[in-house]
Enzyme design. Structure first.
Site, PDB file in Angstrom:
ATOM      1  N   TRP A 118      10.854 -11.374   6.810  1.00 57.93           N
ATOM      2  CA  TRP A 118       9.886 -10.273   6.984  1.00 57.93           C
ATOM      3  C   TRP A 118       9.191 -10.376   8.341  1.00 57.93           C
ATOM      4  O   TRP A 118       8.888  -9.380   8.987  1.00 57.93           O
ATOM      5  CB  TRP A 118       8.831 -10.292   5.858  1.00 57.93           C
ATOM      6  CG  TRP A 118       9.252  -9.460   4.688  1.00 57.93           C
ATOM      7  CD1 TRP A 118       9.826  -9.917   3.536  1.00 57.93           C
ATOM      8  CD2 TRP A 118       9.163  -8.029   4.566  1.00 57.93           C
ATOM      9  NE1 TRP A 118      10.082  -8.851   2.712  1.00 57.93           N
ATOM     10  CE2 TRP A 118       9.681  -7.693   3.298  1.00 57.93           C
ATOM     11  CE3 TRP A 118       8.683  -7.018   5.388  1.00 57.93           C
ATOM     12  CZ2 TRP A 118       9.745  -6.368   2.850  1.00 57.93           C
ATOM     13  CZ3 TRP A 118       8.739  -5.699   4.946  1.00 57.93           C
ATOM     14  CH2 TRP A 118       9.265  -5.380   3.689  1.00 57.93           C
ATOM     15  N   ASN A 160      -1.765 -13.999   1.020  1.00 57.09           N
ATOM     16  CA  ASN A 160      -0.996 -12.751   1.144  1.00 57.09           C
ATOM     17  C   ASN A 160      -1.251 -11.773   0.006  1.00 57.09           C
ATOM     18  O   ASN A 160      -1.424 -10.575   0.231  1.00 57.09           O
ATOM     19  CB  ASN A 160       0.502 -13.069   1.221  1.00 57.09           C
ATOM     20  CG  ASN A 160       1.322 -11.797   1.338  1.00 57.09           C
ATOM     21  OD1 ASN A 160       1.173 -11.043   2.296  1.00 57.09           O
ATOM     22  ND2 ASN A 160       2.170 -11.544   0.349  1.00 57.09           N
ATOM     23  N   TRP A 177      -0.339  -3.801   7.305  1.00 55.82           N
ATOM     24  CA  TRP A 177      -1.275  -2.703   7.011  1.00 55.82           C
ATOM     25  C   TRP A 177      -0.539  -1.404   6.726  1.00 55.82           C
ATOM     26  O   TRP A 177      -0.861  -0.680   5.785  1.00 55.82           O
ATOM     27  CB  TRP A 177      -2.285  -2.537   8.159  1.00 55.82           C
ATOM     28  CG  TRP A 177      -3.424  -3.482   7.958  1.00 55.82           C
ATOM     29  CD1 TRP A 177      -3.573  -4.724   8.504  1.00 55.82           C
ATOM     30  CD2 TRP A 177      -4.540  -3.283   7.077  1.00 55.82           C
ATOM     31  NE1 TRP A 177      -4.713  -5.301   8.016  1.00 55.82           N
ATOM     32  CE2 TRP A 177      -5.331  -4.451   7.154  1.00 55.82           C
ATOM     33  CE3 TRP A 177      -4.950  -2.251   6.244  1.00 55.82           C
ATOM     34  CZ2 TRP A 177      -6.510  -4.596   6.416  1.00 55.82           C
ATOM     35  CZ3 TRP A 177      -6.123  -2.399   5.505  1.00 55.82           C
ATOM     36  CH2 TRP A 177      -6.886  -3.559   5.597  1.00 55.82           C
ATOM     37  N   GLU A 185      10.775 -14.528   3.419  1.00 60.89           N
ATOM     38  CA  GLU A 185       9.458 -14.262   4.015  1.00 60.89           C
ATOM     39  C   GLU A 185       9.513 -14.476   5.523  1.00 60.89           C
ATOM     40  O   GLU A 185       8.929 -13.713   6.298  1.00 60.89           O
ATOM     41  CB  GLU A 185       8.375 -15.139   3.384  1.00 60.89           C
ATOM     42  CG  GLU A 185       8.117 -14.846   1.917  1.00 60.89           C
ATOM     43  CD  GLU A 185       7.892 -13.372   1.609  1.00 60.89           C
ATOM     44  OE1 GLU A 185       7.173 -12.700   2.361  1.00 60.89           O
ATOM     45  OE2 GLU A 185       8.469 -12.872   0.619  1.00 60.89           O
ATOM     46  N   TRP A 209      -8.151  10.899   6.164  1.00 62.97           N
ATOM     47  CA  TRP A 209      -8.980   9.691   6.048  1.00 62.97           C
ATOM     48  C   TRP A 209     -10.451  10.065   6.090  1.00 62.97           C
ATOM     49  O   TRP A 209     -10.841  11.015   6.770  1.00 62.97           O
ATOM     50  CB  TRP A 209      -8.696   8.726   7.208  1.00 62.97           C
ATOM     51  CG  TRP A 209      -7.284   8.232   7.297  1.00 62.97           C
ATOM     52  CD1 TRP A 209      -6.385   8.501   8.284  1.00 62.97           C
ATOM     53  CD2 TRP A 209      -6.606   7.379   6.365  1.00 62.97           C
ATOM     54  NE1 TRP A 209      -5.191   7.873   8.027  1.00 62.97           N
ATOM     55  CE2 TRP A 209      -5.295   7.173   6.864  1.00 62.97           C
ATOM     56  CE3 TRP A 209      -6.974   6.761   5.176  1.00 62.97           C
ATOM     57  CZ2 TRP A 209      -4.353   6.384   6.195  1.00 62.97           C
ATOM     58  CZ3 TRP A 209      -6.035   5.973   4.520  1.00 62.97           C
ATOM     59  CH2 TRP A 209      -4.751   5.791   5.022  1.00 62.97           C
ATOM     60  N   TRP A 267      -6.243   2.842   7.787  1.00 63.06           N
ATOM     61  CA  TRP A 267      -5.721   1.467   7.854  1.00 63.06           C
ATOM     62  C   TRP A 267      -6.002   0.824   9.203  1.00 63.06           C
ATOM     63  O   TRP A 267      -6.077  -0.400   9.307  1.00 63.06           O
ATOM     64  CB  TRP A 267      -4.221   1.440   7.546  1.00 63.06           C
ATOM     65  CG  TRP A 267      -3.347   2.239   8.473  1.00 63.06           C
ATOM     66  CD1 TRP A 267      -2.899   3.517   8.287  1.00 63.06           C
ATOM     67  CD2 TRP A 267      -2.821   1.833   9.747  1.00 63.06           C
ATOM     68  NE1 TRP A 267      -2.128   3.922   9.354  1.00 63.06           N
ATOM     69  CE2 TRP A 267      -2.055   2.905  10.268  1.00 63.06           C
ATOM     70  CE3 TRP A 267      -2.910   0.665  10.492  1.00 63.06           C
ATOM     71  CZ2 TRP A 267      -1.399   2.851  11.496  1.00 63.06           C
ATOM     72  CZ3 TRP A 267      -2.252   0.604  11.720  1.00 63.06           C
ATOM     73  CH2 TRP A 267      -1.516   1.682  12.214  1.00 63.06           C
TER      74      TRP A 267
END
Ligand code: FAD
Length: 494
Positions: free
Chosen positions: A281, A346, A387, A278, A311, A364
């Site tokens: 990331w 998360n 996102w 993590e 969108w 987004w």
């Protein structure tokens, strides 16, 4: 005697701070500086971040005073301020740790040139990431765009990283005269009308708070991290994200503490590796940002195919999502946790982001901007990365057609409904089997729990099956516009 300016930015700590350690190594008086940066074109922090920054700066200033030093505060165009302060104080050197957000590397490079031209030595360090992001490269020398090979390479580089981090100094040599400083209170970073920060009181910004969070996590969270990290009702993750964003603790210190726990039998290797990944990331997102040559991934799709995505624009629906009144309990719980505490779990970030981009078909970028303003850990690279990962447009993203069913997510990760009860108290009296989807309850069951759908709690703002099909149709439309129609067999849900 000439002095060294340490320009604190996203490294609000004294321990394991390469820019500070290098300044100390020069043996000159040290002038610690923080600039509230108003450079045009650089993204300003959101309101929740400013709340955090206020407290973190106060803590850093206090910690510096305990060492016989001070934190000089200035506000404006940072490069101009650094250059002027160097001239004013006769500084011989300015040190800082790199920030890779759009615009920073280019601005810093220009400043370094100008300082050099003025006879001041600029020195830049990597204090914010596990590895030097500019040196993690594929075999052919390019940047990675997929996490797993990135991490395979980066993890080895961290493992190879040499000496233990420098501890906080016991004292700092002070200049003979201090330049003027702004008063932190005059920056008015704390919200007033209204003060929405009451729910933020559990946070302890600053280096001591960061170390406390790490110690707590290593003792109680790490041993069960791999399973509990997905359960929003449980404190199963470290909550280090705002501390890491502001650099109150170094990721290498987190790395070392986790490995030490594995070494002493405090956690199994698999739990530790999950936690380290993590942190990986975080570096991956920062590397993606760094390697886009100034392109702003909070604005641009990483995958340009998504430029053709149809969108919707629906301000009322966006407002319902922001306010946590969508009628889907897990979604509303997450958005209310965010508003109240400046943080969201998360797993729930993924659920609410999927709901916005797929159930509501809203861009987004709307969600990214809302998180930017409301998260205490708002981080340009990780927020845009998160996102775009959920929306399907990002690097190594979840496929768009993987549409979370919010009810199944809720049942799977919060089976007793405790997270919902905590954040959506109007549903608290519903039993576990009904709380995830109250619209499925009978009138009698709702009445028993004191719930009146559409009155005390909203009915779902969109039907899941309808929304899912609409999202798949929109995705297919994008694909056909780009000449690559969707294979319906790929459509899946979870
Ligand atoms: P832990 O599980 O304890 O993880 C330890 C650290 O690893 C975190 O503090 C964080 O620095 C890093 N990390 C963990 N997961 C991720 C991840 N998926 N991506 C990048 N780094 C990660 N994280 C931010 O720090 N700032 C953001 O603005 C942000 N926005 C996000 C938006 C969306 C839509 C999504 C899906 C995720 C976002 N994340 C963001 C990633 C992640 O949700 C948070 O880092 C995590 O929830 C922080 O909680 P923790 O410190 O308890 O994490």
């Amino acid at each position: 005697m000439a002095l060294t300016i340490v320009w604190f930015r996203r490294d609000l700590r004294l321990a394991d701070n390469p820019a500070l350690a290098a300044a100390i190594g020069r043996g000159q008086p040290i002038l610690p500086l923080y600039v509230l940066d108003e450079t045009p074109g650089l993204r300003r922090p959101g309101a929740a971040s400013l709340w955090w920054l206020n407290k973190s700066l106060a803590t850093l200033a206090g910690d510096l005073e305990a060492l016989g030093s001070r934190l000089i505060l200035r506000r404006g165009i940072a490069a101009d301020i650094v250059e002027a302060l160097a001239a004013e104080t006769g500084a011989a050197c300015v040190t800082w740790n790199a920030v890779f957000d759009p615009g920073y590397p280019e601005r810093d490079a220009r400043l370094a040139q100008d300082l050099k031209a003025g006879g001041v030595e600029p020195r830049r360090f990597n204090g914010g990431h596990l590895v030097n992001l500019e040196t993690v490269r594929t075999k052919t020398g390019g940047p990675f765009s997929v996490f797993t090979p990135f991490w395979r390479t980066a993890r080895q580089m961290v493992a190879d990283t040499g000496p233990a981090p420098a501890p906080a100094p016991a004292t700092l040599p002070a200049p003979t005269a201090w330049p003027t400083s702004d008063a932190l209170a005059d920056w008015k970073l704390h919200p007033t009308t209204p003060d929405w920060s009451q729910g933020f009181s559990a946070w302890q910004p600053g280096e001591a708070g960061a170390q406390g969070a790490l110690d707590r996590f290593i003792a109680t969270g790490l041993p069960t991290y791999a399973t509990d990290r997905d359960r929003p009702a449980v404190e199963g993750t470290s909550r280090l994200s705002p501390h890491l964003h502001f650099g109150e603790i170094s990721p290498k210190a987190c790395w070392r503490a986790a490995l030490a726990a594995a070494h002493h039998g405090g956690a199994s290797d698999s739990e530790v590796e999950k936690f380290l990944a993590e942190l990986g990331w975080r570096d991956f997102n920062a590397a993606i940002t760094r390697n886009r040559d100034g392109a702003d991934l909070a604005q641009m799709n990483f995958n340009p195919t998504f430029d053709a995505f149809p969108w919707r624009e629906a301000p009322g629906e966006l407002a319902a999502w922001q306010g946590g009144v969508t009628g889907y309990p897990i979604v509303d719980a997450g958005l209310r946790q965010l508003w109240a505490t400046g943080w969201m779990h998360n797993r729930v970030r993924m659920v609410v982001a999927s709901f916005l981009t797929k159930h509501l078909l809203l861009d987004w970028r709307h969600g990214e901007a809302w998180f930017w303003d409301t998260l205490v850990d708002a981080d340009h690279a990780s927020n845009a990365g998160g996102w775009q990962w959920v929306a399907g447009s990002g690097a190594d993203a979840a496929p768009y057609f993987r549409i979370f069913n919010p009810v199944i997510q809720s049942q799977k990760f919060d089976p007793p409904g405790d997270y919902i009860r905590r954040w959506v108290p109007e549903l608290a009296r519903l039993p576990a089997k009904l709380i995830h989807a109250p619209w499925g309850a009978t009138g009698q069951e709702l009445a028993r729990a004191g719930v009146r759908l559409g009155h005390t709690y909203p009915a779902p703002m969109v039907d899941h099956a309808f929304a899912r099909q609409r999202a798949l149709d929109a995705y297919a439309e994008m694909r056909s516009r780009s000449g690559n129609p969707i294979d319906p067999l790929l459509a899946a849900t979870d």
